[in-house]
Scaffold this motif. Structure first.
Motif, PDB file in Angstrom:
ATOM      1  N   GLU A  54      63.531  44.830  96.167  1.00  0.00           N
ATOM      2  CA  GLU A  54      64.765  44.997  96.103  1.00  0.00           C
ATOM      3  C   GLU A  54      65.469  43.631  95.863  1.00  0.00           C
ATOM      4  N   GLU A  55      65.033  42.775  96.814  1.00  0.00           N
ATOM      5  CA  GLU A  55      65.592  41.491  96.856  1.00  0.00           C
ATOM      6  C   GLU A  55      65.160  40.604  95.768  1.00  0.00           C
ATOM      7  N   LEU A  56      63.670  40.712  95.839  1.00  0.00           N
ATOM      8  CA  LEU A  56      63.038  39.818  94.813  1.00  0.00           C
ATOM      9  C   LEU A  56      62.636  40.155  93.478  1.00  0.00           C
ATOM     10  N   GLY A  57      62.707  41.351  93.435  1.00  0.00           N
ATOM     11  CA  GLY A  57      62.334  42.043  92.233  1.00  0.00           C
ATOM     12  C   GLY A  57      60.951  41.934  91.644  1.00  0.00           C
ATOM     13  N   LEU A  58      60.048  41.700  92.822  1.00  0.00           N
ATOM     14  CA  LEU A  58      58.639  41.665  92.509  1.00  0.00           C
ATOM     15  C   LEU A  58      58.040  42.872  92.956  1.00  0.00           C
ATOM     16  N   SER A  59      56.691  43.118  92.489  1.00  0.00           N
ATOM     17  CA  SER A  59      55.781  44.410  93.122  1.00  0.00           C
ATOM     18  C   SER A  59      55.340  43.626  94.181  1.00  0.00           C
ATOM     19  N   PRO A  60      54.798  44.458  95.255  1.00  0.00           N
ATOM     20  CA  PRO A  60      54.168  43.831  96.430  1.00  0.00           C
ATOM     21  C   PRO A  60      52.842  42.919  96.407  1.00  0.00           C
ATOM     22  N   VAL A  61      52.156  43.338  95.211  1.00  0.00           N
ATOM     23  CA  VAL A  61      50.911  42.893  94.893  1.00  0.00           C
ATOM     24  C   VAL A  61      51.346  41.408  94.293  1.00  0.00           C
ATOM     25  N   ARG A  62      52.216  41.295  93.363  1.00  0.00           N
ATOM     26  CA  ARG A  62      52.621  39.916  92.916  1.00  0.00           C
ATOM     27  C   ARG A  62      53.150  38.958  93.875  1.00  0.00           C
ATOM     28  N   TYR A  63      54.065  39.670  94.868  1.00  0.00           N
ATOM     29  CA  TYR A  63      54.430  38.823  95.896  1.00  0.00           C
ATOM     30  C   TYR A  63      53.209  38.219  96.819  1.00  0.00           C
ATOM     31  N   TYR A  64      52.504  39.065  97.148  1.00  0.00           N
ATOM     32  CA  TYR A  64      51.220  38.525  98.012  1.00  0.00           C
ATOM     33  C   TYR A  64      50.511  37.486  97.298  1.00  0.00           C
ATOM     34  N   GLN A  65      50.391  37.753  95.972  1.00  0.00           N
ATOM     35  CA  GLN A  65      49.584  36.613  95.080  1.00  0.00           C
ATOM     36  C   GLN A  65      50.394  35.288  94.950  1.00  0.00           C
ATOM     37  N   LEU A  66      51.813  35.298  94.955  1.00  0.00           N
ATOM     38  CA  LEU A  66      52.782  34.224  94.913  1.00  0.00           C
ATOM     39  C   LEU A  66      52.569  33.420  96.163  1.00  0.00           C
ATOM     40  N   LEU A  67      52.681  34.274  97.308  1.00  0.00           N
ATOM     41  CA  LEU A  67      52.796  33.932  98.692  1.00  0.00           C
ATOM     42  C   LEU A  67      51.359  32.990  99.036  1.00  0.00           C
ATOM     43  N   ASN A  68      50.396  33.790  98.609  1.00  0.00           N
ATOM     44  CA  ASN A  68      49.102  33.237  99.027  1.00  0.00           C
ATOM     45  C   ASN A  68      48.973  31.800  98.276  1.00  0.00           C
ATOM     46  N   ALA A  69      49.389  31.752  96.861  1.00  0.00           N
ATOM     47  CA  ALA A  69      49.465  30.376  96.483  1.00  0.00           C
ATOM     48  C   ALA A  69      50.320  29.342  97.034  1.00  0.00           C
ATOM     49  N   LEU A  70      51.421  29.942  97.477  1.00  0.00           N
ATOM     50  CA  LEU A  70      52.273  29.216  98.216  1.00  0.00           C
ATOM     51  C   LEU A  70      51.961  28.535  99.471  1.00  0.00           C
ATOM     52  N   ARG A 121      62.746  31.136  93.843  1.00  0.00           N
ATOM     53  CA  ARG A 121      62.021  32.061  94.265  1.00  0.00           C
ATOM     54  C   ARG A 121      61.028  31.865  95.464  1.00  0.00           C
ATOM     55  N   GLU A 122      60.416  30.559  95.489  1.00  0.00           N
ATOM     56  CA  GLU A 122      59.481  30.226  96.447  1.00  0.00           C
ATOM     57  C   GLU A 122      60.049  30.239  97.839  1.00  0.00           C
ATOM     58  N   ARG A 123      61.423  29.424  97.786  1.00  0.00           N
ATOM     59  CA  ARG A 123      62.058  29.618  99.114  1.00  0.00           C
ATOM     60  C   ARG A 123      62.739  30.681  99.591  1.00  0.00           C
ATOM     61  N   SER A 124      62.847  31.961  98.482  1.00  0.00           N
ATOM     62  CA  SER A 124      63.099  33.177  98.938  1.00  0.00           C
ATOM     63  C   SER A 124      61.915  33.860  99.689  1.00  0.00           C
ATOM     64  N   ILE A 125      60.683  33.550  99.107  1.00  0.00           N
ATOM     65  CA  ILE A 125      59.571  34.257  99.714  1.00  0.00           C
ATOM     66  C   ILE A 125      59.344  33.979 101.154  1.00  0.00           C
ATOM     67  N   LEU A 126      59.512  32.456 101.269  1.00  0.00           N
ATOM     68  CA  LEU A 126      59.322  31.787 102.711  1.00  0.00           C
ATOM     69  C   LEU A 126      60.336  32.486 103.560  1.00  0.00           C
ATOM     70  N   ALA A 127      61.655  32.635 103.061  1.00  0.00           N
ATOM     71  CA  ALA A 127      62.549  33.244 103.934  1.00  0.00           C
ATOM     72  C   ALA A 127      62.369  34.675 104.394  1.00  0.00           C
ATOM     73  N   LEU A 128      61.635  35.474 103.476  1.00  0.00           N
ATOM     74  CA  LEU A 128      61.432  36.790 103.664  1.00  0.00           C
ATOM     75  C   LEU A 128      60.139  36.844 104.516  1.00  0.00           C
ATOM     76  N   GLU A 129      59.166  35.980 104.696  1.00  0.00           N
ATOM     77  CA  GLU A 129      58.392  36.058 105.540  1.00  0.00           C
ATOM     78  C   GLU A 129      58.706  35.680 106.989  1.00  0.00           C
ATOM     79  N   ARG A 130      59.890  35.031 107.253  1.00  0.00           N
ATOM     80  CA  ARG A 130      60.476  34.666 108.350  1.00  0.00           C
ATOM     81  C   ARG A 130      61.116  35.867 109.146  1.00  0.00           C
ATOM     82  N   ARG A 131      61.294  36.998 108.311  1.00  0.00           N
ATOM     83  CA  ARG A 131      62.152  37.942 108.881  1.00  0.00           C
ATOM     84  C   ARG A 131      61.100  38.974 109.566  1.00  0.00           C
ATOM     85  N   PRO A 132      61.633  39.642 110.869  1.00  0.00           N
ATOM     86  CA  PRO A 132      61.053  40.752 111.061  1.00  0.00           C
ATOM     87  C   PRO A 132      61.341  41.962 110.154  1.00  0.00           C
TER      88      PRO A 132
END
Length: 79
Positions: free
Chosen positions: A35-51, A11-22
């Motif tokens: 669609e790709e990660l099955g996360l809400s945007p709020v949860r995604y940004y929480q995980l990204l910030n911790a990452l 999941r962490e690698r997928s988050i970083l990969a998504l951040e590399r895309r335009p």
């Protein structure tokens, strides 16, 4: 959650990969997050910030992590 011994989990690698895309157009990134990660945007940004504070993420993708850290820091100083 799948975790490699000393690296990032899938999941962490997928988050970083998504951040590399335009993303073209408003809502495209949020749609990909759902669609790709099955996360809400709020949860995604929480995980990204911790990452961004995780040294394993920095080792995995230093260019992306450092770019996002700079963006985060500039937003904090604007407040």
């Amino acid at each position: 959650m799948e975790q490699e011994e000393h690296g990032l989990g899938a999941r962490e690698r997928s988050i970083l990969a998504l951040e590399r895309r335009p993303f073209a157009g408003p809502g495209a990134k949020e749609r990909a997050i759902r669609e790709e990660l099955g996360l809400s945007p709020v949860r995604y940004y929480q995980l990204l910030n911790a990452l961004l504070d995780d040294e394993r993420a920095l080792a995995q993708d230093p260019v992306t992590v450092n770019r996002l850290r700079r963006i985060r820091e500039s937003r904090r100083t604007e407040r």
